[in-house]
Design a protein around this motif. Structure first.
Motif, mmCIF file in Angstrom:
data_model
loop_
_atom_site.group_PDB
_atom_site.id
_atom_site.type_symbol
_atom_site.label_atom_id
_atom_site.label_comp_id
_atom_site.label_asym_id
_atom_site.label_seq_id
_atom_site.Cartn_x
_atom_site.Cartn_y
_atom_site.Cartn_z
ATOM 1 N N VAL A 141 2.478 -3.261 4.759
ATOM 2 C CA VAL A 141 1.664 -1.973 4.850
ATOM 3 C C VAL A 141 1.480 -1.242 3.664
ATOM 4 O O VAL A 141 0.493 -0.600 3.174
ATOM 5 C CB VAL A 141 2.322 -0.953 5.993
ATOM 6 N N GLU A 142 2.502 -1.116 2.931
ATOM 7 C CA GLU A 142 2.417 -0.476 1.455
ATOM 8 C C GLU A 142 1.223 -1.112 0.864
ATOM 9 O O GLU A 142 0.378 -0.595 0.083
ATOM 10 C CB GLU A 142 3.697 -0.598 0.779
ATOM 11 N N ALA A 143 1.119 -2.674 1.024
ATOM 12 C CA ALA A 143 0.051 -3.208 0.210
ATOM 13 C C ALA A 143 -1.103 -3.064 0.713
ATOM 14 O O ALA A 143 -2.076 -2.530 -0.017
ATOM 15 C CB ALA A 143 0.391 -4.756 0.402
ATOM 16 N N LEU A 144 -1.272 -2.956 2.088
ATOM 17 C CA LEU A 144 -2.586 -2.537 2.692
ATOM 18 C C LEU A 144 -3.105 -1.144 2.069
ATOM 19 O O LEU A 144 -4.343 -1.013 2.042
ATOM 20 C CB LEU A 144 -2.384 -2.560 4.140
ATOM 21 N N ASN A 145 -2.386 -0.347 2.082
ATOM 22 C CA ASN A 145 -2.477 1.070 1.519
ATOM 23 C C ASN A 145 -2.947 0.921 0.097
ATOM 24 O O ASN A 145 -3.674 1.818 -0.204
ATOM 25 C CB ASN A 145 -1.414 2.023 1.735
ATOM 26 N N ASP A 146 -2.038 0.473 -0.604
ATOM 27 C CA ASP A 146 -2.467 0.251 -1.956
ATOM 28 C C ASP A 146 -3.942 -0.586 -2.255
ATOM 29 O O ASP A 146 -4.777 -0.021 -3.073
ATOM 30 C CB ASP A 146 -1.441 -0.569 -3.050
ATOM 31 N N TYR A 147 -4.386 -1.283 -1.352
ATOM 32 C CA TYR A 147 -5.472 -1.962 -1.473
ATOM 33 C C TYR A 147 -6.623 -0.849 -0.964
ATOM 34 O O TYR A 147 -7.789 -0.955 -1.702
ATOM 35 C CB TYR A 147 -5.720 -3.049 -0.369
ATOM 36 N N SER A 148 -6.187 -0.067 -0.138
ATOM 37 C CA SER A 148 -7.058 0.906 0.188
ATOM 38 C C SER A 148 -7.542 1.832 -0.794
ATOM 39 O O SER A 148 -8.638 2.422 -0.927
ATOM 40 C CB SER A 148 -6.697 1.695 1.568
ATOM 41 N N ALA A 149 -6.273 2.337 -1.353
ATOM 42 C CA ALA A 149 -6.344 3.317 -2.413
ATOM 43 C C ALA A 149 -7.300 2.676 -3.902
ATOM 44 O O ALA A 149 -8.145 3.240 -4.412
ATOM 45 C CB ALA A 149 -5.190 3.679 -2.833
ATOM 46 N N ARG A 150 -7.243 1.237 -3.946
ATOM 47 C CA ARG A 150 -7.999 0.779 -4.948
ATOM 48 C C ARG A 150 -9.346 0.549 -4.620
ATOM 49 O O ARG A 150 -10.542 0.754 -5.406
ATOM 50 C CB ARG A 150 -7.416 -0.786 -5.401
ATOM 51 N N TYR A 151 -9.787 -0.003 -3.427
ATOM 52 C CA TYR A 151 -11.120 -0.326 -3.281
ATOM 53 C C TYR A 151 -11.777 0.720 -1.994
ATOM 54 O O TYR A 151 -12.984 0.319 -1.871
ATOM 55 C CB TYR A 151 -11.164 -1.732 -2.369
ATOM 56 N N GLY A 152 -11.138 1.657 -1.525
ATOM 57 C CA GLY A 152 -11.818 2.714 -0.936
ATOM 58 C C GLY A 152 -11.879 2.403 0.722
ATOM 59 O O GLY A 152 -11.830 3.385 1.472
ATOM 60 N N THR A 153 -11.367 1.060 0.972
ATOM 61 C CA THR A 153 -11.298 0.904 2.431
ATOM 62 C C THR A 153 -10.149 -0.218 2.583
ATOM 63 O O THR A 153 -9.857 -0.801 1.651
ATOM 64 C CB THR A 153 -12.383 0.419 3.228
ATOM 65 N N TYR A 154 -9.712 -0.186 3.906
ATOM 66 C CA TYR A 154 -8.556 -1.416 4.029
ATOM 67 C C TYR A 154 -9.431 -2.557 3.768
ATOM 68 O O TYR A 154 -10.546 -2.693 4.141
ATOM 69 C CB TYR A 154 -8.043 -1.087 5.401
ATOM 70 N N PRO A 155 -8.796 -3.844 3.614
ATOM 71 C CA PRO A 155 -9.474 -5.128 3.504
ATOM 72 C C PRO A 155 -10.081 -5.437 4.825
ATOM 73 O O PRO A 155 -9.645 -5.353 5.912
ATOM 74 C CB PRO A 155 -8.322 -5.949 2.987
ATOM 75 N N THR A 156 -11.135 -6.135 4.601
ATOM 76 C CA THR A 156 -11.576 -6.825 5.846
ATOM 77 C C THR A 156 -10.643 -7.628 6.585
ATOM 78 O O THR A 156 -10.153 -8.617 6.040
ATOM 79 C CB THR A 156 -13.175 -7.355 5.534
ATOM 80 N N PRO A 157 -10.809 -7.809 7.908
ATOM 81 C CA PRO A 157 -9.596 -8.692 8.389
ATOM 82 C C PRO A 157 -10.027 -10.075 8.349
ATOM 83 O O PRO A 157 -8.957 -11.189 8.015
ATOM 84 C CB PRO A 157 -9.860 -8.255 9.942
ATOM 85 N N VAL A 158 -11.238 -10.394 8.281
ATOM 86 C CA VAL A 158 -11.883 -11.961 7.811
ATOM 87 C C VAL A 158 -12.908 -11.702 6.794
ATOM 88 O O VAL A 158 -13.881 -11.305 6.793
ATOM 89 C CB VAL A 158 -12.354 -12.517 9.024
ATOM 90 N N VAL A 159 -12.695 -12.687 5.537
ATOM 91 C CA VAL A 159 -13.438 -12.684 5.022
ATOM 92 C C VAL A 159 -14.504 -13.707 5.060
ATOM 93 O O VAL A 159 -14.237 -14.963 5.575
ATOM 94 C CB VAL A 159 -12.706 -13.181 3.378
#
Length: 209
Positions: free
Chosen positions: A15-33
């Motif tokens: 979850v910390e990694a997901l939040n860091d991703y959101s902070a960097r890119y503006g949203t949480y990552p897409t579940p499936v690329v």
């Protein structure tokens, strides 16, 4: 309780990694690329590797290829330990994840695309849940689609939440707070903890880790 704590520890790292991703890119990552034609390529777990300290593994992953291409398939055995439950007898050796997102309408990951952490106005809102293995390796797309499966407690891997603990399900919210949710919890409460913006009030203090 100690067994549940070990799951929560792993989930908080993710979850910390997901939040860091959101902070960097503006949203949480897409579940499936997906590729330009909509073909499913690989899971969000690949995208958060740099935020978990696995920059080298991320750089070796071929981002324009699917998870099961020869190059990417060779990396499956290098699954980060945090993706597998210590309470699973086979997740680590089979490189299968035990922690998944809830995707679908009225989740953090709706069909229109993932929200950002700042768009989540309900507290708590579940970000990550435990589930049993279902033959899906960690780089492969695979989460719980609430539009198909709903949000239920059970022992069906990647279709229901929970399965590792007799009386409870463990989840972690957007603020990296862990919860032990008794299996007898009313469905309405669980549903309210999933929706990010509907404003339901949940007295979750008794569930906090």
């Amino acid at each position: 309780v100690a067994a549940q704590r070990r799951d929560i520890d792993n989930m908080q790292v993710i979850v910390e990694a997901l939040n860091d991703y959101s902070a960097r890119y503006g949203t949480y990552p897409t579940p499936v690329v997906t590729d330009a034609y909509g073909k499913k390529l690989y899971s969000w777990r690949v995208l958060i590797l740099p935020f978990m300290g696995y920059e080298d593994l991320y750089k070796r992953f071929q981002l324009n290829q699917s998870w099961d291409s020869p190059a990417n398939l060779s990396l499956v055995a290098e699954m980060p330990a945090a993706f597998a439950s210590p309470n699973s007898s086979d997740a680590k050796q089979n490189h299968e994840p035990n922690y998944v997102l809830l995707v679908g309408p009225n989740t953090i990951f709706p069909p229109a695309g993932p929200l950002s952490k700042s768009q989540v106005t309900d507290s708590p809102t579940i970000l990550l849940v435990e589930t049993l293995c279902d033959g899906v390796v960690w780089t492969q797309p695979g989460d719980i689609d609430t539009g198909i499966a709903g949000v239920s407690v059970g022992t069906k891997g990647m279709k229901t939440i929970g399965g590792h603990h007799r009386d409870d399900v463990v989840v972690v919210d957007c603020n990296a707070k862990g919860y032990r949710i008794p299996k007898a919890t009313p469905q309405s409460v669980i549903d309210a903890m999933v929706t990010p913006t509907l404003g339901e009030r949940v007295n979750s203090a008794s569930y906090e880790d």
